[in-house]
Design an enzyme around this catalytic site. Structure first.
Site, mmCIF file in Angstrom:
data_model
loop_
_atom_site.group_PDB
_atom_site.id
_atom_site.type_symbol
_atom_site.label_atom_id
_atom_site.label_comp_id
_atom_site.label_asym_id
_atom_site.label_seq_id
_atom_site.Cartn_x
_atom_site.Cartn_y
_atom_site.Cartn_z
ATOM 1 N N HIS A 16 17.076 21.979 14.531
ATOM 2 C CA HIS A 16 18.528 22.017 14.794
ATOM 3 C C HIS A 16 19.289 22.085 13.461
ATOM 4 C CE1 HIS A 16 22.067 20.599 17.451
ATOM 5 N NE2 HIS A 16 22.570 20.961 16.281
ATOM 6 N N HIS A 18 22.788 24.010 11.276
ATOM 7 C CA HIS A 18 23.964 24.877 11.197
ATOM 8 C C HIS A 18 23.933 25.539 9.826
ATOM 9 C CE1 HIS A 18 25.769 23.214 14.869
ATOM 10 N NE2 HIS A 18 25.139 22.117 14.495
ATOM 11 N N ARG A 20 25.781 28.268 9.082
ATOM 12 C CA ARG A 20 27.074 28.913 8.814
ATOM 13 C C ARG A 20 26.891 30.394 8.505
ATOM 14 N NH1 ARG A 20 28.762 24.577 11.376
ATOM 15 N NH2 ARG A 20 29.331 22.793 10.086
ATOM 16 N N LYS A 102 21.802 27.780 23.727
ATOM 17 C CA LYS A 102 22.466 26.493 23.488
ATOM 18 C C LYS A 102 23.642 26.309 24.430
ATOM 19 C CE LYS A 102 23.573 22.706 21.176
ATOM 20 N NZ LYS A 102 24.068 22.521 19.815
ATOM 21 N N HIS A 139 23.920 20.278 23.984
ATOM 22 C CA HIS A 139 24.807 19.299 23.350
ATOM 23 C C HIS A 139 25.289 18.394 24.479
ATOM 24 C CE1 HIS A 139 27.820 17.985 20.212
ATOM 25 N NE2 HIS A 139 28.228 17.380 21.309
ATOM 26 N N HIS A 177 20.103 16.126 19.302
ATOM 27 C CA HIS A 177 20.694 15.022 18.523
ATOM 28 C C HIS A 177 21.078 13.827 19.399
ATOM 29 C CE1 HIS A 177 24.234 17.182 19.850
ATOM 30 N NE2 HIS A 177 24.227 18.052 18.869
ATOM 31 N N LEU A 222 29.228 14.615 15.272
ATOM 32 C CA LEU A 222 29.184 14.563 16.733
ATOM 33 C C LEU A 222 27.780 14.874 17.216
ATOM 34 C CD1 LEU A 222 32.559 16.246 17.670
ATOM 35 C CD2 LEU A 222 31.904 13.869 18.057
ATOM 36 N N ASP A 250 20.421 18.582 12.432
ATOM 37 C CA ASP A 250 21.832 18.847 12.711
ATOM 38 C C ASP A 250 22.634 18.906 11.414
ATOM 39 O OD1 ASP A 250 24.044 19.465 14.245
ATOM 40 O OD2 ASP A 250 24.526 17.380 14.714
HETATM 41 C C1 NCD Z 1 28.441 20.490 14.152
HETATM 42 C C2 NCD Z 1 29.139 21.539 13.301
HETATM 43 O O1 NCD Z 1 29.894 21.190 12.395
HETATM 44 O O2 NCD Z 1 28.896 22.740 13.532
HETATM 45 N N1 NCD Z 1 28.991 19.218 13.858
HETATM 46 C C3 NCD Z 1 28.402 18.013 14.060
HETATM 47 O O3 NCD Z 1 29.044 16.985 13.862
HETATM 48 N N2 NCD Z 1 27.163 17.928 14.462
HETATM 49 C C4 NCD Z 1 28.569 20.853 15.568
HETATM 50 C C5 NCD Z 1 27.620 20.114 16.450
HETATM 51 O O4 NCD Z 1 26.416 20.320 16.413
HETATM 52 O O5 NCD Z 1 28.090 19.314 17.260
HETATM 53 ZN ZN ZN Z 2 24.562 20.644 15.780
#
Ligand code: NCD
Ligand code: ZN
Length: 347
Positions: A16, A18, A20, A102, A139, A177, A222, A250
């Site tokens: 998991h 991100h 970007r 997702k 999520h 998560h 989150l 995450d």
């Molecule tokens: C994630 C994000 O910033 O893309 N933020 C987070 O707090 N985990 C989004 C997500 O996975 O909820």
């Molecule tokens: Zn995430």
């Protein structure tokens, strides 16, 4: 009692992340590719990755942003919406473009305005996924404003997840998560087709960290960290040896000024010291021997992918984590900023 000075495990994956896009992608991807062979890449770009053509193009941008010589493999996901095309999803999966899909409840988190308004409307798509063995990544938070933010995961289990698993019992599902004892109980009791990822921060901090001596935006993500009893339940699950739990950081970078503002972004940038974080937890729990399964075996087995070849090593050494990391895109504050951690990733 002190444990071994070196820890060598099969090369791990991160289920998991991100990563970007654009200059931020270029600034952060090496932190993940350095430690992990593969990663499940979340699709919550703006606009989100909702079809296979967009996912194929995003994968190319990730590969182009990797350091020279890296063999890191991004595993792409489809952002489900009320309008997801089940044929495109299935074709994308068959072609190896999509590893999973997702589910973001609409407005649950960063860039989730396009998410699903009522999961029941998505059941035909989810039934198709069950047929083809494509995992659903969830999520798990309700978004109703009347539900207390600390209860949103537990209420999601009752209102959405339990009915969904009952309705489509063969669906492969990763509860992403997880942050609560209720989530651990749900996953433990469900069939082998239900698993969960656990982040380093939810193993290391409880909700007090967000308010320690003042408001701490870099401890805010989150789903938000919960009470201590929940952190303890997560530590027990992660280190239990159960094949249902695996590593998913995450990691969610946001520019420092986007977190330190009147309405700061959710997300913790934990990629730079991810394995070190997990090793700290497993050692504290006397379970370093369980780290390899959690980091390198349970995930691929659940996804039906081969285990990685090769290994990585961590050595016991004090490492001072910088207060922030300057990148081309932005100044980023890593998880553990300003702290000393007891492990160093060697490679
Ligand atoms: C994630 C994000 O910033 O893309 N933020 C987070 O707090 N985990 C989004 C997500 O996975 O909820
Ligand atoms: Zn995430």
């Amino acid at each position: 009692m002190t444990g071994p000075d070196k820890l060598t495990i099969r090369r791990p994956d991160d289920w998991h992340v991100h990563l970007r896009d654009g200059v931020m992608l270029k600034s952060v991807v090496a932190y993940t590719s350095r430690q992990f062979a593969r990663a499940i890449v979340m699709p919550n770009l703006s606009p989100p990755v909702t079809d296979s053509a967009a996912a194929a193009a995003y994968r190319e941008r990730i590969l182009a942003a990797l350091p020279e010589g890296s063999d890191f493999a991004p595993l792409m996901t489809c952002y489900l919406t009320d309008n997801t095309d089940a044929d495109d999803l299935a074709t994308g999966h068959a072609q190896g473009i999509f590893t999973a899909a997702k589910l973001y409840p609409a407005n649950a988190t960063t860039n989730s305005a396009h998410g699903v308004t009522d999961v029941v409307r998505l059941y035909p798509v989810l039934e198709r996924m069950a047929e083809i063995g494509m995992p659903l990544l969830v999520h798990g938070e309700v978004t109703s404003p009347e539900i207390d933010v600390f209860d949103r995961e537990a209420v999601f289990i009752e209102r959405v997840l339990a009915p969904l698993v009952q309705q489509i019992p063969s669906l492969k599902l990763v509860f992403e998560h997880i942050t609560t004892a209720q989530a651990v109980a749900f996953v433990d009791e469900a069939g082998d087709n239900v698993a969960a990822t656990i982040t380093p921060q939810h193993l290391l901090i409880n909700r007090n960290a967000i308010f320690a001596g003042g408001l701490r935006p870099h401890a805010y993500c989150l789903p938000v960290a919960k009470r201590e009893q929940h952190r303890l339940a997560l530590r027990k699950a992660a280190t239990s040896g159960s094949a249902k739990y695996f590593l998913g950081t995450d990691t969610a970078p946001h520019a420092r000024e986007r977190k330190e503002m009147d309405c700061g972004c959710a997300g913790i940038f934990n990629a730079p010291y991810a394995l070190e974080s997990y090793a700290t937890v497993f050692e504290e729990e006397g379970a370093l021997d369980k780290l390899e399964a959690f980091a390198s075996e349970n995930g691929p087995r659940f996804y039906g992918l081969p285990l990685n070849e090769g290994s990585v090593t961590l050595e016991r050494r004090k490492v001072d984590v910088p207060a922030s990391i300057a990148t081309e895109a932005a100044e980023l504050v890593p998880f553990h900023a300003g702290e000393t951690i007891g492990w160093r990733f060697v490679g």
